[in-house]
Scaffold this active site. Structure first.
Site, PDB file in Angstrom:
ATOM      1  N   PHE A 144     -16.179  58.590 -19.320  1.00 57.34           N
ATOM      2  CA  PHE A 144     -15.011  59.295 -19.857  1.00 57.34           C
ATOM      3  C   PHE A 144     -14.911  60.644 -19.166  1.00 57.34           C
ATOM      4  O   PHE A 144     -15.868  61.428 -19.183  1.00 57.34           O
ATOM      5  CB  PHE A 144     -15.117  59.489 -21.374  1.00 57.34           C
ATOM      6  CG  PHE A 144     -13.845  60.054 -21.963  1.00 57.34           C
ATOM      7  CD1 PHE A 144     -12.805  59.217 -22.341  1.00 57.34           C
ATOM      8  CD2 PHE A 144     -13.674  61.426 -22.107  1.00 57.34           C
ATOM      9  CE1 PHE A 144     -11.614  59.737 -22.855  1.00 57.34           C
ATOM     10  CE2 PHE A 144     -12.495  61.952 -22.616  1.00 57.34           C
ATOM     11  CZ  PHE A 144     -11.464  61.107 -22.996  1.00 57.34           C
ATOM     12  N   ASP A 228     -20.234  65.767 -14.511  1.00 57.50           N
ATOM     13  CA  ASP A 228     -19.369  66.059 -15.660  1.00 57.50           C
ATOM     14  C   ASP A 228     -20.280  66.385 -16.838  1.00 57.50           C
ATOM     15  O   ASP A 228     -20.823  65.514 -17.496  1.00 57.50           O
ATOM     16  CB  ASP A 228     -18.465  64.861 -15.966  1.00 57.50           C
ATOM     17  CG  ASP A 228     -17.501  65.169 -17.118  1.00 57.50           C
ATOM     18  OD1 ASP A 228     -17.779  66.130 -17.871  1.00 57.50           O
ATOM     19  OD2 ASP A 228     -16.495  64.452 -17.275  1.00 57.50           O
ATOM     20  N   LYS A 257     -15.914  71.978 -23.812  1.00 57.10           N
ATOM     21  CA  LYS A 257     -16.473  71.763 -25.149  1.00 57.10           C
ATOM     22  C   LYS A 257     -17.258  72.973 -25.692  1.00 57.10           C
ATOM     23  O   LYS A 257     -16.657  73.930 -26.136  1.00 57.10           O
ATOM     24  CB  LYS A 257     -17.322  70.484 -25.146  1.00 57.10           C
ATOM     25  CG  LYS A 257     -16.420  69.222 -25.078  1.00 57.10           C
ATOM     26  CD  LYS A 257     -17.155  68.011 -25.573  1.00 57.10           C
ATOM     27  CE  LYS A 257     -16.352  66.739 -25.474  1.00 57.10           C
ATOM     28  NZ  LYS A 257     -15.485  66.490 -26.607  1.00 57.10           N
TER      29      LYS A 257
HETATM   30  C1  LIG Z   1     -17.710  63.895 -20.377  1.00 57.97           C
HETATM   31  C2  LIG Z   1     -16.323  64.331 -20.741  1.00 57.97           C
HETATM   32  N1  LIG Z   1     -15.458  64.675 -19.767  1.00 57.97           N
HETATM   33  C3  LIG Z   1     -14.220  65.094 -20.049  1.00 57.97           C
HETATM   34  C4  LIG Z   1     -13.760  65.175 -21.353  1.00 57.97           C
HETATM   35  C5  LIG Z   1     -12.376  65.660 -21.636  1.00 57.97           C
HETATM   36  O1  LIG Z   1     -12.434  66.917 -22.232  1.00 57.97           O
HETATM   37  P1  LIG Z   1     -11.178  67.484 -23.076  1.00 57.97           P
HETATM   38  O2  LIG Z   1     -10.998  66.600 -24.256  1.00 57.97           O
HETATM   39  O3  LIG Z   1     -11.576  68.893 -23.414  1.00 57.97           O
HETATM   40  O4  LIG Z   1     -10.002  67.475 -22.172  1.00 57.97           O
HETATM   41  C6  LIG Z   1     -14.619  64.826 -22.389  1.00 57.97           C
HETATM   42  C7  LIG Z   1     -14.158  64.853 -23.792  1.00 57.97           C
HETATM   43  O5  LIG Z   1     -14.662  64.176 -24.641  1.00 57.97           O
HETATM   44  C8  LIG Z   1     -15.931  64.386 -22.083  1.00 57.97           C
HETATM   45  O6  LIG Z   1     -16.782  64.031 -23.040  1.00 57.97           O
END
Ligand SMILES: Cc1ncc(COP(=O)(O)O)c(C=O)c1O
Length: 405
Positions: A144, A228, A257
């Site tokens: 994700f 990420d 986050k």
């Molecule tokens: C690993 C990862 N990357 C990207 C995102 C996307 O972040 P946002 O919801 O702040 O756009 C998330 C959100 O859950 C995530 O867990």
């Protein structure tokens, strides 16, 4: 006229049901205040917060350092845009580079935007070098990375992608499978993007040797490694970045986050080799790195240091892991496994268990958790949670599991 003035929870729920876009599945409750790892709803019911707003509220709720930093900064200066430097932002950039071993920081307002910046960064780097076809990114099944079309193209789960008509040039291969990555690599690959623990995919830590293996493959092929760390960074796994467990240095790190402790901010950090890839005008953000969000992030980083939160996370993680392991052993019909790293852990539920119904039962019993992947009950509490609160939460979870077995 609704009975908004009455301010009852039912009236607020009614407003939400009527006017909010119905793309979420909120239960009939409205959260109104919090303290540490405890939340209260508009009917004054108390909940133990074992999800931290999806791994966001690193300092819990109402932490005095965050309250003070945001209040003082709001009184001084909220926004100026990136036409000018602002003090909290330049301090934050220096601080994050020191903490992560990166050299440059770009600020955004969410995780998705930070991922978007990273994808644009690596592609434009090769474009600037005359390798215009070097656009492909390798990502992983079950990953994700966010929900804009670019970040969604990297996200490796059909349930998030379906129906949006995605951008090409992303190859998905199985997580943990270095041979598959090797086969997918080619001269058109600009980067590999990986979560050190797949969070939304179901709390799946990288198998041993996987991240160092990716580093080696990226080096061999002259492409970049993007970590990420949006869910795993800012101490969530007991080190500032989760890649530190494997002593891996990526070329790009994306954060969001926990970074602002709940105030929206995202960051894309990169090494010097990429500092020329996005020249002035090629990328930007009106709000990114604004003084308010930057001051919040600095307060989070200061507090992590002054309260020794990395060591605390490692200690609390042991308490949580022991408790979840105990539950997995006691309720084998409902729970088939326990996994995770630091304060990002999960109970893996048997396929016949309705995970959403269980989350709803837990909420009614006073514990807030989330579902990750198809069948993982995710625990991602505030980093400031106490052992006593974890034990209290576990005993409520146990009570709910007992009623189901
Ligand atoms: C690993 C990862 N990357 C990207 C995102 C996307 O972040 P946002 O919801 O702040 O756009 C998330 C959100 O859950 C995530 O867990």
């Amino acid at each position: 006229m609704t009975n908004l003035e009455a301010g009852s929870e039912a009236a607020l729920v009614e407003l939400g049901r009527r006017f909010l876009y119905p793309n979420y599945r909120q239960p009939d409750l409205v959260l109104v205040r919090g303290q540490g790892a405890v939340l209260w709803d508009a009917s004054d019911r108390r909940y133990l917060d074992l999800y931290a707003g999806i791994a966001v509220s690193a300092l819990g709720h109402g932490h005095p350092a965050l309250v003070r930093a945001v209040s003082e900064q709001a009184a001084r200066l909220v926004h100026v845009s990136n036409y000018y430097f602002n003090e909290p932002n330049v301090r934050l950039a220096a601080r994050l580079c020191a903490l992560t071993g990166m050299d440059r920081a770009f600020f955004a307002n969410s995780g998705t935007e930070a991922v978007e910046a990273a994808l644009k960064l690596v592609r434009r780097h090769f474009f600037a070098q005359g390798q215009r076809e070097r656009l492909r990114v390798i990502a992983f099944h079950n990953s994700f990375h966010g929900r804009t079309l670019g970040a969604l193209a990297a996200t490796g789960q059909d349930k998030y992608r379906e129906g949006f008509g995605l951008l090409p040039n992303v190859s998905h291969v199985p997580y943990g499978d270095l041979d598959a990555v090797r086969s997918a690599l080619g001269p058109d690959v600009a980067a590999i993007i990986v979560e050190p623990v797949q969070g939304e995919g179901g709390v799946l830590p990288a198998p041993k040797g996987f991240l160092p293996g990716l580093r080696a493959l990226a080096d061999e092929h002259g492409c970049f490694l993007i970590a990420d760390e949006i869910q795993t960074g800012i101490g969530r796994t007991g080190t500032f970045l989760a890649v530190e467990h494997d002593k891996v240095r990526p070329d790009v790190v994306v954060l969001a986050k926990g970074l602002g402790g709940g105030v929206p901010i995202g960051a894309m950090l990169c090494t010097r080799s990429l500092e020329g890839a996005l020249p002035p005008g090629s990328h930007g953000s009106t709000f990114g790195g604004n003084p308010l969000a930057s001051a919040a992030a600095l307060a989070v980083l200061d507090t992590m240091e002054s309260e020794g939160l990395l060591a605390a996370v490692r200690a609390r993680a042991g308490t949580l892991a022991a408790g979840l392991e105990r539950l997995a052993q006691r309720y084998p019909k409902t729970v088939v496994a326990h996994r995770g790293l630091g304060l990002l852990q999960a109970l893996v539920l048997a396929p016949e268990v309705d995970a959403r119904a269980l989350v709803s039962d837990l909420q009614k019993a006073g514990v807030l958790v989330t579902v990750a992947g198809a069948c993982a009950l995710r625990f991602s509490p505030p980093l400031v949670i106490t052992d006593a609160e974890i034990e209290e939460g576990l005993s409520i979870v146990e009570r709910v599991l007992a009623t189901r077995s």
